[in-house]
Design an enzyme around this catalytic site. Structure first.
Site, PDB file in Angstrom:
ATOM      1  N   SER A   7       6.042  35.277  -4.614  1.00 11.06           N
ATOM      2  CA  SER A   7       7.008  34.806  -3.624  1.00 11.06           C
ATOM      3  C   SER A   7       6.470  35.027  -2.220  1.00 11.06           C
ATOM      4  O   SER A   7       6.237  36.154  -1.796  1.00 11.06           O
ATOM      5  CB  SER A   7       8.340  35.537  -3.766  1.00 11.06           C
ATOM      6  OG  SER A   7       9.141  35.216  -2.636  1.00 11.06           O
ATOM      7  N   HIS A  32       6.059  30.636  -5.238  1.00 10.89           N
ATOM      8  CA  HIS A  32       7.521  30.648  -5.202  1.00 10.89           C
ATOM      9  C   HIS A  32       7.962  30.595  -3.740  1.00 10.89           C
ATOM     10  O   HIS A  32       7.551  31.425  -2.924  1.00 10.89           O
ATOM     11  CB  HIS A  32       8.046  31.913  -5.891  1.00 10.89           C
ATOM     12  CG  HIS A  32       9.527  31.931  -6.083  1.00 10.89           C
ATOM     13  ND1 HIS A  32      10.170  31.209  -7.066  1.00 10.89           N
ATOM     14  CD2 HIS A  32      10.509  32.589  -5.413  1.00 10.89           C
ATOM     15  CE1 HIS A  32      11.474  31.427  -7.001  1.00 10.89           C
ATOM     16  NE2 HIS A  32      11.710  32.261  -5.998  1.00 10.89           N
ATOM     17  N   ASP A  34      11.136  30.563  -1.257  1.00 11.62           N
ATOM     18  CA  ASP A  34      12.558  30.933  -1.182  1.00 11.62           C
ATOM     19  C   ASP A  34      13.205  30.353   0.068  1.00 11.62           C
ATOM     20  O   ASP A  34      12.862  30.734   1.186  1.00 11.62           O
ATOM     21  CB  ASP A  34      12.689  32.463  -1.136  1.00 11.62           C
ATOM     22  CG  ASP A  34      12.434  33.106  -2.486  1.00 11.62           C
ATOM     23  OD1 ASP A  34      13.070  32.672  -3.468  1.00 11.62           O
ATOM     24  OD2 ASP A  34      11.609  34.034  -2.561  1.00 11.62           O
ATOM     25  N   MET A  36      16.626  30.063   2.147  1.00 13.01           N
ATOM     26  CA  MET A  36      17.949  30.702   2.324  1.00 13.01           C
ATOM     27  C   MET A  36      18.612  30.157   3.581  1.00 13.01           C
ATOM     28  O   MET A  36      17.944  30.007   4.609  1.00 13.01           O
ATOM     29  CB  MET A  36      17.776  32.208   2.479  1.00 13.01           C
ATOM     30  CG  MET A  36      17.002  32.860   1.351  1.00 13.01           C
ATOM     31  SD  MET A  36      16.797  34.617   1.703  1.00 13.01           S
ATOM     32  CE  MET A  36      15.782  35.095   0.300  1.00 13.01           C
ATOM     33  N   HIS A  65      12.970  27.455  -4.589  1.00 18.13           N
ATOM     34  CA  HIS A  65      14.222  28.076  -5.005  1.00 18.13           C
ATOM     35  C   HIS A  65      15.222  27.924  -3.861  1.00 18.13           C
ATOM     36  O   HIS A  65      15.097  28.592  -2.835  1.00 18.13           O
ATOM     37  CB  HIS A  65      13.932  29.565  -5.314  1.00 18.13           C
ATOM     38  CG  HIS A  65      15.125  30.373  -5.676  1.00 18.13           C
ATOM     39  ND1 HIS A  65      15.120  31.759  -5.690  1.00 18.13           N
ATOM     40  CD2 HIS A  65      16.385  30.010  -6.056  1.00 18.13           C
ATOM     41  CE1 HIS A  65      16.288  32.205  -6.057  1.00 18.13           C
ATOM     42  NE2 HIS A  65      17.092  31.177  -6.277  1.00 18.13           N
ATOM     43  N   MET A  67      18.428  28.605  -2.174  1.00 16.04           N
ATOM     44  CA  MET A  67      19.607  29.490  -2.082  1.00 16.04           C
ATOM     45  C   MET A  67      20.450  28.984  -0.918  1.00 16.04           C
ATOM     46  O   MET A  67      20.576  29.632   0.126  1.00 16.04           O
ATOM     47  CB  MET A  67      19.146  30.940  -1.866  1.00 16.04           C
ATOM     48  CG  MET A  67      18.560  31.555  -3.129  1.00 16.04           C
ATOM     49  SD  MET A  67      17.582  33.027  -2.781  1.00 16.04           S
ATOM     50  CE  MET A  67      16.025  32.251  -2.366  1.00 16.04           C
ATOM     51  N   MET A 136      18.426  35.367 -11.954  1.00 19.84           N
ATOM     52  CA  MET A 136      18.229  36.299 -10.838  1.00 19.84           C
ATOM     53  C   MET A 136      18.422  37.731 -11.340  1.00 19.84           C
ATOM     54  O   MET A 136      19.436  38.056 -11.941  1.00 19.84           O
ATOM     55  CB  MET A 136      19.234  36.021  -9.721  1.00 19.84           C
ATOM     56  CG  MET A 136      19.030  34.715  -8.955  1.00 19.84           C
ATOM     57  SD  MET A 136      17.404  34.554  -8.186  1.00 19.84           S
ATOM     58  CE  MET A 136      17.316  36.021  -7.158  1.00 19.84           C
ATOM     59  N   ASP A 174      13.544  36.517 -11.398  1.00 21.94           N
ATOM     60  CA  ASP A 174      13.337  36.564  -9.947  1.00 21.94           C
ATOM     61  C   ASP A 174      14.025  37.778  -9.328  1.00 21.94           C
ATOM     62  O   ASP A 174      15.253  37.831  -9.263  1.00 21.94           O
ATOM     63  CB  ASP A 174      13.878  35.264  -9.341  1.00 21.94           C
ATOM     64  CG  ASP A 174      13.511  35.111  -7.885  1.00 21.94           C
ATOM     65  OD1 ASP A 174      12.806  35.986  -7.340  1.00 21.94           O
ATOM     66  OD2 ASP A 174      13.936  34.100  -7.288  1.00 21.94           O
TER      67      ASP A 174
HETATM   68  C1  DX5 Z   1      15.401  36.948  -3.613  1.00 21.28           C
HETATM   69  C2  DX5 Z   1      14.353  35.885  -3.803  1.00 21.28           C
HETATM   70  C3  DX5 Z   1      13.164  36.398  -4.527  1.00 21.28           C
HETATM   71  C4  DX5 Z   1      12.391  37.442  -3.774  1.00 21.28           C
HETATM   72  C5  DX5 Z   1      11.680  38.326  -4.766  1.00 21.28           C
HETATM   73  O1  DX5 Z   1      16.520  36.386  -3.029  1.00 21.28           O
HETATM   74  O2  DX5 Z   1      14.886  34.807  -4.550  1.00 21.28           O
HETATM   75  O3  DX5 Z   1      12.315  35.319  -4.905  1.00 21.28           O
HETATM   76  O4  DX5 Z   1      11.468  36.892  -2.873  1.00 21.28           O
HETATM   77  O5  DX5 Z   1      11.102  39.383  -4.091  1.00 21.28           O
HETATM   78  P1  DX5 Z   1      10.721  40.751  -4.824  1.00 21.28           P
HETATM   79  O6  DX5 Z   1       9.741  40.429  -5.896  1.00 21.28           O
HETATM   80  O7  DX5 Z   1      10.146  41.573  -3.723  1.00 21.28           O
HETATM   81  O8  DX5 Z   1      11.985  41.341  -5.391  1.00 21.28           O
HETATM   82 ZN    ZN Z   2      13.457  33.299  -5.417  1.00 12.96          ZN
END
Ligand code: DX5
Ligand code: ZN
Length: 214
Positions: A7, A32, A34, A36, A65, A67, A136, A174
């Site tokens: 990620s 990956h 992310d 948000m 991903h 969110m 998750m 994840d």
């Molecule tokens: C959390 C994200 C994850 C995050 C994982 O909201 O969706 O993908 O980046 O990070 P680690 O591996 O540090 O928990």
């Molecule tokens: Zn993620």
């Protein structure tokens, strides 16, 4: 085979190209990414210009991903930015079937992500249509959190369903994946491990990836 998806949320954004090259040179399978929005989750990560920059250097598929609320508004955007997988949250999609089929109509993989409290029962009637289920294992919004152990039961139960229906759906885990728990996560039935801090916080990220890849 286990897929490893580092990620980039845990990368050094001031040295993003350097960190992407590290992953390019590793055994990792996907990047990956992310996204948000500060509404669906209580944090804002990065947006389209950064994903475009990632796409210029990444030599492995982008696993996006989302969110965000109303993810249907941004599927075309992330497809055009080069996403190979787009996952939306079931909690953000009253019309999950429609959006999953829309993503698939673009010729890319469609994923559905479930928050830790969300039962896998809610995807029974769509499981055959999705390519990836992202369970998750932390509450989404932040990297570096602790793995929620209950996820192991969800992985095993979901794997049983996937096998019983003879599907090829991948189970992605994840959040909170580390060098001390990845083996039990794989043993429970995970196919894709997202790893942020455990990769980018390692003294040797390439080696950490190789270790998880097995
Ligand atoms: C959390 C994200 C994850 C995050 C994982 O909201 O969706 O993908 O980046 O990070 P680690 O591996 O540090 O928990
Ligand atoms: Zn993620």
């Amino acid at each position: 085979m286990t897929y490893i998806a580092p990620s980039l949320l845990a990368a050094d954004f001031a040295n993003l190209q350097r960190d992407i090259e590290i992953i390019n040179s590793s055994k990792a399978d996907w990047f990956h990414v992310d996204i948000m929005d500060g509404v669906f989750v209580p944090n804002i990560s990065y947006g389209m210009p950064v994903v475009e920059a990632i796409g210029k250097h990444a030599k492995k598929p982008l696993d996006v991903h989302l969110m965000i609320v109303q993810p249907e508004r941004y599927i075309d955007t992330f497809f055009n930015l080069g996403a190979a997988v787009i996952s939306v949250h079931i909690e953000a999609c009253p019309h999950l079937h429609r959006i999953i089929h829309y993503i698939k109509s673009l010729g890319i993989k469609a994923g559905v992500a479930l928050n830790p409290h969300t039962s896998i029962d809610g995807i029974r009637d769509i499981i055959a249509d999705v390519d990836v289920v992202n369970l998750m294992s932390v509450n989404p919004g932040f990297g570096g959190q602790k793995f929620i152990p209950r996820t192991l039961h969800k992985i095993a139960a979901l794997k049983t369903i996937i096998k019983a229906e003879n599907l090829s759906t991948l189970i992605e885990i994840d959040g909170g994946v580390s060098l001390s728990n990845y083996q039990e996560i794989i043993a429970a039935g995970a196919d894709v491990l997202v790893a942020g801090n455990c990769v980018f916080g390692a003294s040797n990220p390439v080696q950490a990836i190789a270790e998880m890849k097995g």
